[in-house]
Design an enzyme around this catalytic site. Structure first.
Site, PDB file in Angstrom:
ATOM      1  N   ASN A  11       0.631  -1.232  -0.121  1.00  0.00           N
ATOM      2  CA  ASN A  11      -0.416   0.102  -0.205  1.00  0.00           C
ATOM      3  C   ASN A  11       1.027   1.126  -0.093  1.00  0.00           C
ATOM      4  O   ASN A  11       1.336   1.447   1.425  1.00  0.00           O
ATOM      5  CB  ASN A  11      -0.697   0.057   1.244  1.00  0.00           C
ATOM      6  CG  ASN A  11      -1.570   1.298   1.711  1.00  0.00           C
ATOM      7  OD1 ASN A  11      -1.233   2.179   0.748  1.00  0.00           O
ATOM      8  ND2 ASN A  11      -2.579   1.722   2.411  1.00  0.00           N
ATOM      9  N   LYS A  13       0.090   4.514  -0.072  1.00  0.00           N
ATOM     10  CA  LYS A  13      -0.340   5.492   0.367  1.00  0.00           C
ATOM     11  C   LYS A  13      -0.786   6.379  -0.734  1.00  0.00           C
ATOM     12  O   LYS A  13      -0.045   6.087  -1.919  1.00  0.00           O
ATOM     13  CB  LYS A  13       0.131   5.589   1.917  1.00  0.00           C
ATOM     14  CG  LYS A  13      -0.291   3.763   2.723  1.00  0.00           C
ATOM     15  CD  LYS A  13      -0.042   5.027   3.974  1.00  0.00           C
ATOM     16  CE  LYS A  13      -0.030   3.102   4.435  1.00  0.00           C
ATOM     17  NZ  LYS A  13      -0.122   3.221   6.912  1.00  0.00           N
ATOM     18  N   HIS A  94      -9.675   1.525   4.915  1.00  0.00           N
ATOM     19  CA  HIS A  94      -8.054   1.772   5.283  1.00  0.00           C
ATOM     20  C   HIS A  94      -8.523   2.660   6.653  1.00  0.00           C
ATOM     21  O   HIS A  94      -9.336   3.612   6.446  1.00  0.00           O
ATOM     22  CB  HIS A  94      -6.743   1.902   4.691  1.00  0.00           C
ATOM     23  CG  HIS A  94      -5.738   2.418   5.114  1.00  0.00           C
ATOM     24  ND1 HIS A  94      -5.277   3.098   6.555  1.00  0.00           N
ATOM     25  CD2 HIS A  94      -4.469   1.468   5.084  1.00  0.00           C
ATOM     26  CE1 HIS A  94      -4.160   2.262   6.670  1.00  0.00           C
ATOM     27  NE2 HIS A  94      -3.958   2.133   5.776  1.00  0.00           N
ATOM     28  N   GLU A  96      -7.320   5.455   8.177  1.00  0.00           N
ATOM     29  CA  GLU A  96      -6.344   6.818   7.633  1.00  0.00           C
ATOM     30  C   GLU A  96      -7.579   7.123   6.660  1.00  0.00           C
ATOM     31  O   GLU A  96      -7.501   7.973   7.153  1.00  0.00           O
ATOM     32  CB  GLU A  96      -5.185   6.403   6.797  1.00  0.00           C
ATOM     33  CG  GLU A  96      -3.608   5.808   7.257  1.00  0.00           C
ATOM     34  CD  GLU A  96      -3.739   5.824   6.697  1.00  0.00           C
ATOM     35  OE1 GLU A  96      -3.000   5.397   5.473  1.00  0.00           O
ATOM     36  OE2 GLU A  96      -1.793   5.053   7.654  1.00  0.00           O
ATOM     37  N   GLU A 164      -5.214  -5.101  10.991  1.00  0.00           N
ATOM     38  CA  GLU A 164      -4.434  -3.430  11.366  1.00  0.00           C
ATOM     39  C   GLU A 164      -4.678  -3.151  12.068  1.00  0.00           C
ATOM     40  O   GLU A 164      -5.531  -1.798  12.216  1.00  0.00           O
ATOM     41  CB  GLU A 164      -4.771  -3.031   9.899  1.00  0.00           C
ATOM     42  CG  GLU A 164      -4.284  -3.252   8.294  1.00  0.00           C
ATOM     43  CD  GLU A 164      -3.395  -1.832   7.052  1.00  0.00           C
ATOM     44  OE1 GLU A 164      -2.790  -2.417   6.916  1.00  0.00           O
ATOM     45  OE2 GLU A 164      -4.138  -1.063   7.274  1.00  0.00           O
ATOM     46  N   GLY A 170       2.933   1.906  11.104  1.00  0.00           N
ATOM     47  CA  GLY A 170       3.731   2.553  10.470  1.00  0.00           C
ATOM     48  C   GLY A 170       4.175   3.773  11.971  1.00  0.00           C
ATOM     49  O   GLY A 170       5.460   5.191  11.512  1.00  0.00           O
ATOM     50  N   SER A 209       3.069  -2.132  10.477  1.00  0.00           N
ATOM     51  CA  SER A 209       4.773  -2.543  10.268  1.00  0.00           C
ATOM     52  C   SER A 209       5.390  -3.631  10.026  1.00  0.00           C
ATOM     53  O   SER A 209       6.119  -4.259  10.912  1.00  0.00           O
ATOM     54  CB  SER A 209       4.959  -1.853  11.480  1.00  0.00           C
ATOM     55  OG  SER A 209       4.978  -0.904  12.192  1.00  0.00           O
TER      56      SER A 209
HETATM   57  P1  PGA Z   1       2.785   0.049   7.496  1.00  0.00           P
HETATM   58  O1  PGA Z   1       1.645   0.339   6.731  1.00  0.00           O
HETATM   59  O2  PGA Z   1       3.395  -1.523   7.073  1.00  0.00           O
HETATM   60  O3  PGA Z   1       3.348   1.662   7.062  1.00  0.00           O
HETATM   61  O4  PGA Z   1       2.597   0.124   8.844  1.00  0.00           O
HETATM   62  C1  PGA Z   1       0.436  -0.773   7.092  1.00  0.00           C
HETATM   63  C2  PGA Z   1      -0.741  -0.183   6.482  1.00  0.00           C
HETATM   64  O5  PGA Z   1      -1.261   0.901   6.591  1.00  0.00           O
HETATM   65  O6  PGA Z   1      -1.258  -0.697   5.446  1.00  0.00           O
END
Ligand code: PGA
Length: 250
Positions: A11, A13, A94, A96, A164, A170, A209
């Protein structure tokens, strides 16, 4: 039922311009080489057409879609539009977007249905906040999100769940593997409630992560069928070891 194939999705983003396509091609080459793992990359919508051209064997995905086919929705993109430019899947729900765009479970369900109707596969995200985990509500929150956001006719050939934990995205923090096992097991049970035997074929990814250092351990957890990878999917250097870890875990 056969064993579930491991699935690793990147992803990107809001990262990636035309200059990133060479990185994407390196990832595609590694994906081609590892025949036992399904790999996909969800890029910004501006890059989908060029990514699909640059790496025709790698399934390219979007990160969201609008639930309507078309209409007065300034700035939004429909699932059919994404499919037309070469997307084969999309992420929906997601955290976010749940947070930044206030998307509800009902919105996410409608988006997943629209994506399926347009011929896209779907990665449906769920996850708890740190406060919810500390309050002992993680499993209840996540299973409720799935019950309210997964389409009633969902099946494993087009829908994948991604668990997640929001506090792990992140941040470099990952849950204990025992907590991951408990959550993925609880999700599997919930899926059986919702869609019966089909639940055993549906893949449940872990995200938050994941990196080359922890992927092998996470992918060995029971009911972890792959990963949704943010930061570590941006370069082949970081992403390919995760694909390789998934191949070894297969
Ligand atoms: P990350 O993000 O691997 O940077 O923690 C995962 C995600 O949000 O899909």
């Amino acid at each position: 039922m056969g064993a579930r194939r491991k699935f690793v999705a990147g992803n990107w983003k809001m990262h990636g311009m035309a200059g990133s396509l060479s990185e994407l091609q390196l990832i595609a080459a590694a994906a081609d080489a590892s025949k036992s793992v399904d790999v996909a990359l969800c890029v910004p919508s501006t890059l989908i057409a060029r990514a699909a051209d640059a790496a025709p064997t790698l399934p390219i995905g979007a990160q969201d879609c609008h639930q309507a086919e078309h209409g007065a929705h300034t700035g939004c993109v429909s699932a059919a539009m994404l499919a037309e430019v070469g997307a084969r899947l999309t992420i929906v729900g997601h955290s976010e977007r749940r947070q930044d765009q206030q998307e509800s479970n009902a919105d996410i369900k409608a988006k997943a249905e629209a994506a399926h109707a347009a011929g896209l596969s779907v990665i449906l995200c769920c996850g708890e906040t740190e406060a919810q985990r500390d309050a002992g509500q993680a499993i209840a929150r996540v299973t409720a999100q799935i019950a309210e956001s997964m389409p009633d006719d969902a099946s494993a050939d087009w829908l994948t769940i991604a668990y997640e934990p929001i506090w792990a995205i992140g941040t470099g923090r990952v849950p204990q593997t025992s907590d991951v096992a408990e959550m993925h097991g609880a999700i599997r049970v919930k899926l059986r409630d919702l869609i019966g035997e089909e639940a055993d074929a549906m893949r449940i990814l872990y995200g938050g992560s994941m990196n080359g250092g922890n992927a092998a351990e996470l992918l060995a957890v029971s009911d972890v069928d792959g990963g949704l990878v943010g930061g570590a999917s941006l370069s082949a250097d970081k992403f390919v070891p995760i694909i390789e870890a998934a191949a070894s875990a297969s």
